[in-house]
Design an enzyme around this catalytic site. Structure first.
Site, PDB file in Angstrom:
ATOM      1  CG  ASP A   3      -2.201   0.790   1.031  1.00 24.26           C
ATOM      2  OD1 ASP A   3      -3.269   0.153   0.964  1.00 24.26           O
ATOM      3  OD2 ASP A   3      -2.139   2.029   0.896  1.00 24.26           O
ATOM      4  CG  ASP A  55       2.287   5.945  -6.093  1.00 18.83           C
ATOM      5  OD1 ASP A  55       1.419   5.417  -6.834  1.00 18.83           O
ATOM      6  OD2 ASP A  55       2.342   7.164  -5.891  1.00 18.83           O
ATOM      7  CG  LEU A  91      -7.967  -5.637  -2.368  1.00 16.54           C
ATOM      8  CD1 LEU A  91      -8.006  -5.750  -0.836  1.00 16.54           C
ATOM      9  CD2 LEU A  91      -9.322  -6.012  -2.945  1.00 16.54           C
ATOM     10  N   GLY A 107      -5.902   1.348  -5.033  1.00 13.64           N
ATOM     11  CA  GLY A 107      -6.364   2.385  -5.937  1.00 13.64           C
ATOM     12  C   GLY A 107      -7.329   3.326  -5.256  1.00 13.64           C
ATOM     13  CB  SER A 142     -16.411  -0.820  -8.839  1.00 13.45           C
ATOM     14  OG  SER A 142     -17.511  -0.127  -8.273  1.00 13.45           O
ATOM     15  CG  ASN A 143     -21.501  -1.152  -7.393  1.00 12.79           C
ATOM     16  OD1 ASN A 143     -22.170  -0.152  -7.600  1.00 12.79           O
ATOM     17  ND2 ASN A 143     -20.679  -1.235  -6.352  1.00 12.79           N
ATOM     18  CG  HIS A 144     -19.840   2.670  -8.552  1.00  9.91           C
ATOM     19  ND1 HIS A 144     -21.082   3.251  -8.405  1.00  9.91           N
ATOM     20  CD2 HIS A 144     -19.442   2.306  -7.304  1.00  9.91           C
ATOM     21  CE1 HIS A 144     -21.419   3.255  -7.122  1.00  9.91           C
ATOM     22  NE2 HIS A 144     -20.444   2.688  -6.436  1.00  9.91           N
ATOM     23  CE1 TYR A 188     -13.384   3.070  -7.635  1.00 11.22           C
ATOM     24  CE2 TYR A 188     -15.776   2.954  -7.798  1.00 11.22           C
ATOM     25  CZ  TYR A 188     -14.576   2.412  -7.367  1.00 11.22           C
ATOM     26  OH  TYR A 188     -14.560   1.219  -6.692  1.00 11.22           O
ATOM     27  NE  ARG A 192     -26.073   1.605  -5.034  1.00  7.88           N
ATOM     28  CZ  ARG A 192     -24.823   1.224  -4.822  1.00  7.88           C
ATOM     29  NH1 ARG A 192     -24.294   1.230  -3.609  1.00  7.88           N
ATOM     30  NH2 ARG A 192     -24.074   0.825  -5.836  1.00  7.88           N
TER      31      ARG A 192
HETATM   32  N1  LIG Z   1     -15.528  -1.474  -0.353  1.00  6.85           N
HETATM   33  C1  LIG Z   1     -16.386  -1.674  -1.344  1.00  6.85           C
HETATM   34  O1  LIG Z   1     -17.568  -1.900  -1.118  1.00  6.85           O
HETATM   35  C2  LIG Z   1     -15.933  -1.648  -2.776  1.00  6.85           C
HETATM   36  C3  LIG Z   1     -16.909  -1.636  -3.793  1.00  6.85           C
HETATM   37  C4  LIG Z   1     -16.484  -1.669  -5.119  1.00  6.85           C
HETATM   38  C5  LIG Z   1     -15.137  -1.744  -5.413  1.00  6.85           C
HETATM   39  N2  LIG Z   1     -14.220  -1.724  -4.410  1.00  6.85           N
HETATM   40  C6  LIG Z   1     -12.806  -1.750  -4.776  1.00  6.85           C
HETATM   41  O2  LIG Z   1     -12.114  -2.604  -3.885  1.00  6.85           O
HETATM   42  C7  LIG Z   1     -10.835  -2.064  -3.577  1.00  6.85           C
HETATM   43  C8  LIG Z   1     -10.689  -1.922  -2.067  1.00  6.85           C
HETATM   44  O3  LIG Z   1     -11.745  -1.085  -1.606  1.00  6.85           O
HETATM   45  P1  LIG Z   1     -11.680  -0.404  -0.167  1.00  6.85           P
HETATM   46  O4  LIG Z   1     -13.081  -0.100   0.221  1.00  6.85           O
HETATM   47  O5  LIG Z   1     -10.818  -1.196   0.727  1.00  6.85           O
HETATM   48  O6  LIG Z   1     -10.988   0.973  -0.536  1.00  6.85           O
HETATM   49  P2  LIG Z   1      -9.987   1.832   0.376  1.00  6.85           P
HETATM   50  O7  LIG Z   1      -9.994   3.205  -0.203  1.00  6.85           O
HETATM   51  O8  LIG Z   1     -10.326   1.669   1.804  1.00  6.85           O
HETATM   52  O9  LIG Z   1      -8.576   1.138   0.098  1.00  6.85           O
HETATM   53  C9  LIG Z   1      -7.838   1.349  -1.072  1.00  6.85           C
HETATM   54  C10 LIG Z   1      -6.379   1.295  -0.711  1.00  6.85           C
HETATM   55  O10 LIG Z   1      -5.619   1.591  -1.892  1.00  6.85           O
HETATM   56  C11 LIG Z   1      -4.525   2.391  -1.495  1.00  6.85           C
HETATM   57  N3  LIG Z   1      -4.075   3.215  -2.612  1.00  6.85           N
HETATM   58  C12 LIG Z   1      -4.673   4.309  -3.148  1.00  6.85           C
HETATM   59  N4  LIG Z   1      -3.903   4.849  -4.104  1.00  6.85           N
HETATM   60  C13 LIG Z   1      -2.790   4.079  -4.179  1.00  6.85           C
HETATM   61  C14 LIG Z   1      -1.639   4.128  -4.985  1.00  6.85           C
HETATM   62  N5  LIG Z   1      -1.439   5.097  -5.898  1.00  6.85           N
HETATM   63  N6  LIG Z   1      -0.695   3.179  -4.801  1.00  6.85           N
HETATM   64  C15 LIG Z   1      -0.862   2.201  -3.869  1.00  6.85           C
HETATM   65  N7  LIG Z   1      -1.938   2.113  -3.075  1.00  6.85           N
HETATM   66  C16 LIG Z   1      -2.900   3.038  -3.240  1.00  6.85           C
HETATM   67  C17 LIG Z   1      -5.049   3.262  -0.357  1.00  6.85           C
HETATM   68  O11 LIG Z   1      -3.984   3.761   0.454  1.00  6.85           O
HETATM   69  C18 LIG Z   1      -5.990   2.322   0.358  1.00  6.85           C
HETATM   70  O12 LIG Z   1      -5.353   1.692   1.446  1.00  6.85           O
HETATM   71  C19 LIG Z   1     -10.733  -0.752  -4.331  1.00  6.85           C
HETATM   72  O13 LIG Z   1     -10.044  -0.970  -5.550  1.00  6.85           O
HETATM   73  C20 LIG Z   1     -12.167  -0.377  -4.601  1.00  6.85           C
HETATM   74  O14 LIG Z   1     -12.290   0.427  -5.758  1.00  6.85           O
HETATM   75  C21 LIG Z   1     -14.585  -1.673  -3.102  1.00  6.85           C
END
Ligand SMILES: NC(=O)c1ccc[n+]([C@@H]2O[C@H](COP(=O)([O-])OP(=O)(O)OC[C@H]3O[C@@H](n4cnc5c(N)ncnc54)[C@H](O)[C@@H]3O)[C@@H](O)[C@H]2O)c1
Length: 268
Positions: free
Chosen positions: A33, A50, A71, A73, A111-113, A136, A174
């Site tokens: 991370d 990064d 995960l 991003g 993602s669902n988005h 996104y 939702r």
């Molecule tokens: N939580 C959900 O319900 C959900 C729904 C749809 C998709 N997602 C996807 O699942 C993944 C995890 O979701 P989450 O809720 O834990 O999100 P989150 O934002 O809590 O975690 C994402 C992590 O990615 C890291 N990150 C961001 N930019 C970065 C970079 N440039 N380099 C390295 N690390 C980076 C952040 O520091 C963070 O720890 C994401 O990709 C999100 O888009 C999550």
């Protein structure tokens, strides 16, 4: 059993919840991370990276990994520069690094988005055209397209999981449709790593929710059967929900608030 699993975005909400469940199918886990993780278990190590830095991403694969959960991003709507680095350049760097390091299977947190502009009265399978609801969502369509191309051209296998709402419990009406228990996500990852073939498969990441808008029958071959459901929170969620306007785009469409939100660079 995987011998070394790499998980990006491990400091986030889903990563933190998944960590204790990964020992079920991975002997050692490299967590990565941009935010440091210090509370490591004996089978875990941490590497700061990064995702926009191709060299740092390649270094995550040093010594070989045999599975990846991607995960990392930007996980909500943000300005394009942030999404570009983390989600587009980051996904590209990840797939390229995997291609050069033995092509371990990748679970991509989509993602669902990606399909947020479908209405809630439509049932979607994994063949529908994308209808993203945000920059996104567009970035996740890019990731899925990258996964498709890397499989067809290079044989790199990937499961793109269109995650619904992976939180400890559904927080609004939702989420009664979109909620994904982290235990079901862990089972899905285990099934994808163990399946005789994976190809590039898209699956909707939701538990066995009665309200669901999604049909995963095309991914039945993975053997994944979610064990949890949003039903036990239905009464609580509906009792505390505010009145919904049936004409509100956030209520009409699957993407909810992401549909109703404007452009992230516009001043409010
Ligand atoms: N939580 C959900 O319900 C959900 C729904 C749809 C998709 N997602 C996807 O699942 C993944 C995890 O979701 P989450 O809720 O834990 O999100 P989150 O934002 O809590 O975690 C994402 C992590 O990615 C890291 N990150 C961001 N930019 C970065 C970079 N440039 N380099 C390295 N690390 C980076 C952040 O520091 C963070 O720890 C994401 O990709 C999100 O888009 C999550």
């Amino acid at each position: 059993m995987l011998s070394k699993l790499l998980m990006t975005g491990a400091a986030g909400g889903v990563g933190a919840a998944l960590r204790p469940l990964l020992a079920e199918f991975a002997t050692s886990v490299v967590l990565s991370d941009v935010t440091e993780i210090t509370d490591l278990a004996a089978h875990e190590s941490f590497q700061l990276c990064d995702l926009g830095d191709s060299g740092a991403v390649a270094a995550l694969f040093d010594g070989g990994v045999d599975g990846v959960i991607h995960l990392g991003g930007v996980s909500v709507e943000k300005t394009f520069d942030l999404i570009l680095n983390a989600n587009l350049v980051g996904a590209y760097n990840l797939f390229e690094a995997a291609r050069h390091h033995g092509q371990p299977r990748i679970i991509f947190a989509s993602s669902n988005h990606t399909v947020g502009y479908y209405r809630r009265d439509e049932q979607l399978d994994n063949t529908v055209l994308p209808k993203p609801d945000s920059l996104y969502g567009v970035s996740k369509v890019f990731g899925e397209s990258l996964a498709s191309m890397y499989f067809n051209k290079f044989g790199q296998e990937c499961l793109s999981v269109r995650i619904g709402s992976c939180f400890p419990k559904p927080a609004d009406p939702r989420m009664l449709a979109t909620w994904l228990a982290v235990e079901d996500l862990a089972d899905l990852c285990a099934c994808a790593f163990a399946a005789p073939r994976l190809g590039h498969t898209i699956v909707y990441g939701a538990s066995d929710n009665a309200e669901s808008w999604w049909d995963n029958r095309n991914a039945d071959f993975l053997g994944w059967r979610p064990k949890h459901s949003s039903a036990k929170w239905r009464a609580e969620v509906l009792a505390s929900a505010s009145r919904q306007d049936a004409r509100d785009p956030a209520v009409i469409y699957q993407g909810g608030g992401f549909v109703a939100a404007g452009h992230p660079s516009d001043k409010s």
